[in-house]
Each structure stands twice: as structure tokens, then as C-alpha cells.
Design a protein around this motif. Structure first.
Motif, mmCIF file in Angstrom:
data_model
loop_
_atom_site.group_PDB
_atom_site.id
_atom_site.type_symbol
_atom_site.label_atom_id
_atom_site.label_comp_id
_atom_site.label_asym_id
_atom_site.label_seq_id
_atom_site.Cartn_x
_atom_site.Cartn_y
_atom_site.Cartn_z
ATOM 1 N N ARG A 180 0.353 -0.922 -0.250
ATOM 2 C CA ARG A 180 -0.217 0.130 -0.189
ATOM 3 C C ARG A 180 0.765 1.230 -0.373
ATOM 4 O O ARG A 180 0.284 2.316 -0.345
ATOM 5 C CB ARG A 180 -1.237 -0.112 1.161
ATOM 6 C CG ARG A 180 -2.279 -1.368 1.285
ATOM 7 C CD ARG A 180 -3.019 -1.191 2.829
ATOM 8 N NE ARG A 180 -3.833 -2.088 2.546
ATOM 9 C CZ ARG A 180 -4.782 -2.346 3.084
ATOM 10 N NH1 ARG A 180 -4.906 -1.266 4.182
ATOM 11 N NH2 ARG A 180 -5.733 -3.252 3.231
ATOM 12 N N GLU A 222 1.089 4.300 -6.813
ATOM 13 C CA GLU A 222 -0.231 3.405 -7.817
ATOM 14 C C GLU A 222 0.389 3.668 -8.065
ATOM 15 O O GLU A 222 0.327 1.994 -9.140
ATOM 16 C CB GLU A 222 -0.781 4.502 -8.706
ATOM 17 C CG GLU A 222 -2.320 4.449 -7.949
ATOM 18 C CD GLU A 222 -2.896 3.295 -7.292
ATOM 19 O OE1 GLU A 222 -3.640 2.466 -7.388
ATOM 20 O OE2 GLU A 222 -2.415 3.859 -6.093
ATOM 21 N N ASP A 223 1.929 3.045 -9.530
ATOM 22 C CA ASP A 223 2.333 3.271 -10.091
ATOM 23 C C ASP A 223 3.271 1.352 -10.043
ATOM 24 O O ASP A 223 3.111 0.631 -11.065
ATOM 25 C CB ASP A 223 3.073 3.654 -11.802
ATOM 26 C CG ASP A 223 2.161 4.651 -12.085
ATOM 27 O OD1 ASP A 223 0.702 5.096 -12.010
ATOM 28 O OD2 ASP A 223 2.783 6.282 -12.218
ATOM 29 N N LYS A 226 1.919 -0.639 -7.596
ATOM 30 C CA LYS A 226 1.369 -1.060 -6.570
ATOM 31 C C LYS A 226 1.157 -2.910 -7.596
ATOM 32 O O LYS A 226 0.596 -3.017 -8.433
ATOM 33 C CB LYS A 226 0.326 -1.096 -6.783
ATOM 34 C CG LYS A 226 0.826 -0.147 -4.995
ATOM 35 C CD LYS A 226 -0.737 0.882 -4.890
ATOM 36 C CE LYS A 226 -0.324 1.263 -3.404
ATOM 37 N NZ LYS A 226 -1.522 2.050 -3.061
ATOM 38 N N ARG A 272 -0.209 -5.292 -7.048
ATOM 39 C CA ARG A 272 -2.354 -5.636 -7.179
ATOM 40 C C ARG A 272 -2.525 -5.110 -7.941
ATOM 41 O O ARG A 272 -3.645 -5.457 -8.411
ATOM 42 C CB ARG A 272 -2.307 -5.935 -5.962
ATOM 43 C CG ARG A 272 -2.188 -6.843 -4.890
ATOM 44 C CD ARG A 272 -2.434 -7.009 -3.061
ATOM 45 N NE ARG A 272 -2.137 -6.029 -2.569
ATOM 46 C CZ ARG A 272 -2.041 -5.835 -1.496
ATOM 47 N NH1 ARG A 272 -2.916 -6.984 -0.913
ATOM 48 N NH2 ARG A 272 -1.513 -4.959 -0.716
ATOM 49 N N GLU A 273 -2.453 -3.345 -8.394
ATOM 50 C CA GLU A 273 -3.083 -2.736 -9.184
ATOM 51 C C GLU A 273 -2.581 -2.675 -10.603
ATOM 52 O O GLU A 273 -3.518 -2.687 -11.033
ATOM 53 C CB GLU A 273 -2.854 -1.122 -8.814
ATOM 54 C CG GLU A 273 -3.469 -0.595 -7.509
ATOM 55 C CD GLU A 273 -3.537 -1.074 -6.067
ATOM 56 O OE1 GLU A 273 -2.524 -2.152 -6.108
ATOM 57 O OE2 GLU A 273 -3.917 -1.278 -5.277
ATOM 58 N N LYS A 274 -1.405 -3.721 -10.424
ATOM 59 C CA LYS A 274 -0.788 -3.683 -11.534
ATOM 60 C C LYS A 274 -1.755 -4.922 -12.057
ATOM 61 O O LYS A 274 -2.292 -5.927 -13.724
ATOM 62 C CB LYS A 274 0.390 -4.169 -11.849
ATOM 63 C CG LYS A 274 1.162 -2.840 -11.370
ATOM 64 C CD LYS A 274 2.928 -3.446 -12.258
ATOM 65 C CE LYS A 274 4.017 -2.145 -12.074
ATOM 66 N NZ LYS A 274 5.377 -2.517 -12.136
ATOM 67 N N THR A 326 -4.794 -5.497 -11.588
ATOM 68 C CA THR A 326 -6.625 -5.020 -11.920
ATOM 69 C C THR A 326 -6.480 -4.377 -13.278
ATOM 70 O O THR A 326 -7.716 -4.851 -14.030
ATOM 71 C CB THR A 326 -6.596 -5.180 -10.096
ATOM 72 O OG1 THR A 326 -6.766 -4.710 -9.405
ATOM 73 C CG2 THR A 326 -8.073 -4.252 -10.948
ATOM 74 N N ARG A 327 -5.464 -3.763 -13.318
ATOM 75 C CA ARG A 327 -5.230 -3.074 -15.123
ATOM 76 C C ARG A 327 -4.827 -3.382 -16.503
ATOM 77 O O ARG A 327 -5.683 -3.695 -17.203
ATOM 78 C CB ARG A 327 -4.247 -2.062 -14.530
ATOM 79 C CG ARG A 327 -5.435 -1.040 -13.664
ATOM 80 C CD ARG A 327 -4.313 0.756 -13.531
ATOM 81 N NE ARG A 327 -2.891 0.916 -14.392
ATOM 82 C CZ ARG A 327 -1.978 0.523 -13.012
ATOM 83 N NH1 ARG A 327 -3.171 1.351 -11.655
ATOM 84 N NH2 ARG A 327 -1.413 0.932 -12.948
ATOM 85 N N HIS A 328 -3.981 -4.321 -15.519
ATOM 86 C CA HIS A 328 -3.165 -5.374 -16.934
ATOM 87 C C HIS A 328 -3.092 -7.225 -16.860
ATOM 88 O O HIS A 328 -2.911 -6.973 -17.664
ATOM 89 C CB HIS A 328 -1.753 -4.881 -16.990
ATOM 90 C CG HIS A 328 -1.711 -3.183 -17.230
ATOM 91 N ND1 HIS A 328 -2.578 -2.278 -17.744
ATOM 92 C CD2 HIS A 328 -0.824 -2.500 -16.233
ATOM 93 C CE1 HIS A 328 -2.113 -0.899 -17.527
ATOM 94 N NE2 HIS A 328 -1.583 -0.568 -16.486
#
Length: 233
Positions: free
Chosen positions: A8, A12-13, A15, A17-19, A21-23
Motif C-alpha cells: 500500500r 500507484e504505478d 503496486k 496488485r493494481e497492475k 487489476t489493470r493489465h
């Protein structure tokens, strides 16, 4: 004082887990995938950096990492920050990936000893101890299952015909191929290997299950010893 940098706290770029989700997961590096699995790093080290340290220690060889134990990961002084919980998560994830790989495999037809060696060297890659297995084949010499018989030094006292042929009888194999690895890379059979082979071939004749070959393999598919090729049968 806070001891861990969590995912956390990364930008943002960065993270993982976010990657995902996005890609999607396929775009993440191995270190980032490990970071998602372990969830946190340690003091002055993010989870991604800890994942990269783990990979560096095992030369980025996931097959090799897959073979280590929880204790080995936890007790390694160079991998501080990986406790029992993280080690269990890593090993569980690698095992799940290995099972997916095996589930996708189509049956392989064995036409010659080289086919068996190529199949087995992949199956047994990275083992640091001797593993004795049998390939169960159908009437078309297609491998429909690999059965692990024993781990450790291969000799006649440890590998009993009962343990070898029980799976073949139970699963109605037409024939079998005996196999074990030599972690040293030298596939020359020992006197124990020869004695065991002769014993199992005779047992197969009594049971009506043909032993087609005994193949000794290493991590390199080209380096193998086939008892059939050397006229032991």
C-alpha cells in the motif's frame, strides 16, 4: 517504529496488485508476483525488493525454488524477512502453478529411449536427490501417468517389486518404463541399478506387465542411459 513496507505504501504505478487489476498478471515480473503473494517486505525493503532478493538467491530458477522446503526458506540468513507464513505462501503458489502445468500436458507417446529421456528430464528437472519413478503406458505406448516410487539412493532393498508393480496393476498399465535420476549428472548405472533392473524385469514377466526400459536421466535431456539401448534386456 514500523518494521515493514507494505504494498500500500508504494506509488500507484508500482503496486503489483493494481497492475494485475489493470493489465493482468502476465505483465508482472516474477518479483512482483512474489510480492503479491507475500504481501509485505521488511524494514527498508519493499515486498518487490524482497521477492527479487529471493529470486537472485536461486538464480531466478523457479524450478529450483519449487524444490526447497519451508524450513530452508525460513532458516536462510540471506533471506531475512521470509518467515514461515511467507514461505508457505510461496511454496503453495509454486506448487499450484506446477499442477496447472501438469494438468495441461497431453499424453506423450514413447517411440524410443530418447523420447522417454526427454520426457523424464523435464519431469525430474532440478531434483537434488535420487527419485525412482515409473511411467505407466497404454497399448499405444502413451504415458498416462508418472508414479513416484521412492526418494533416496536407488537399490534393490529400497525399491521392492510390490511398490513398483502395484500402481501398474491397479491402473491397468500395459507396460512400464523404470526411471531414476542421477543428480550428479553422471548417468552411468551403478551395480545396484543393474541388479534392481534385472529383478524388476523378471517380476514384470511373472505379472504379465512388460518392462520396456530403465532410463537414468540428468537435468540435460541428451545425457541419459538407456538399459535397452545398451542391450541389458
Amino acid at each position: 517504529m514500523k518494521n515493514h513496507l507494505t504494498l500500500r505504501e508504494l506509488s500507484e504505478d508500482d503496486k503489483p496488485r493494481e497492475k494485475i487489476t489493470r493489465h493482468g498478471a502476465s505483465l508482472l515480473s516474477n518479483a512482483e508476483l512474489i510480492a503479491v503473494i507475500i504481501g509485505s517486505g521488511q524494514r527498508n525493503m519493499t515486498a518487490v525488493e524482497l521477492g527479487q532478493r529471493l529470486l537472485n538467491f536461486y538464480d531466478s530458477n523457479l524450478e529450483r525454488l519449487h524444490k526447497v522446503s519451508v524450513d530452508e526458506l525460513c532458516q536462510n540468513e540471506e533471506l531475512k524477512g521470509i518467515g514461515e507464513a511467507k514461505a508457505c505462501k510461496i511454496i503453495a503458489a509454486l506448487e499450484l502453478g506446477s499442477r496447472v502445468k501438469h494438468q495441461k500436458k497431453t499424453m506423450v507417446q514413447i517411440k524410443c529411449p530418447m523420447d522417454a529421456a526427454a520426457y523424464l528430464s523435464q519431469e525430474m528437472f532440478g531434483y537434488e536427490r535420487e527419485h525412482f519413478v515409473i511411467l505407466l503406458l497404454n497399448t499405444k505406448n502413451m504415458v498416462f501417468k508418472t508414479e513416484l516410487i521412492s526418494v533416496g539412493t536407488v537399490n534393490a532393498s529400497l525399491v521392492h517389486p510390490r511398490e513398483v508393480f502395484n500402481p501398474a496393476v491397479r491402473q491397468r498399465a500395459t507396460s512400464i518404463i523404470l526411471a531414476h535420476n542421477h543428480p550428479s549428472g553422471d548417468t552411468t548405472p551403478s551395480s545396484n541399478d543393474i541388479e534392481l533392473t534385472e529383478r524388476l524385469v523378471q517380476a514384470g514377466k511373472l505379472l504379465g506387465i512388460e518392462v520396456l526400459d530403465h532410463v537414468v536421466v540428468s537435468d540435460c535431456a541428451e545425457d541419459y542411459f538407456s538399459f535397452k539401448e545398451h542391450d541389458y534386456f
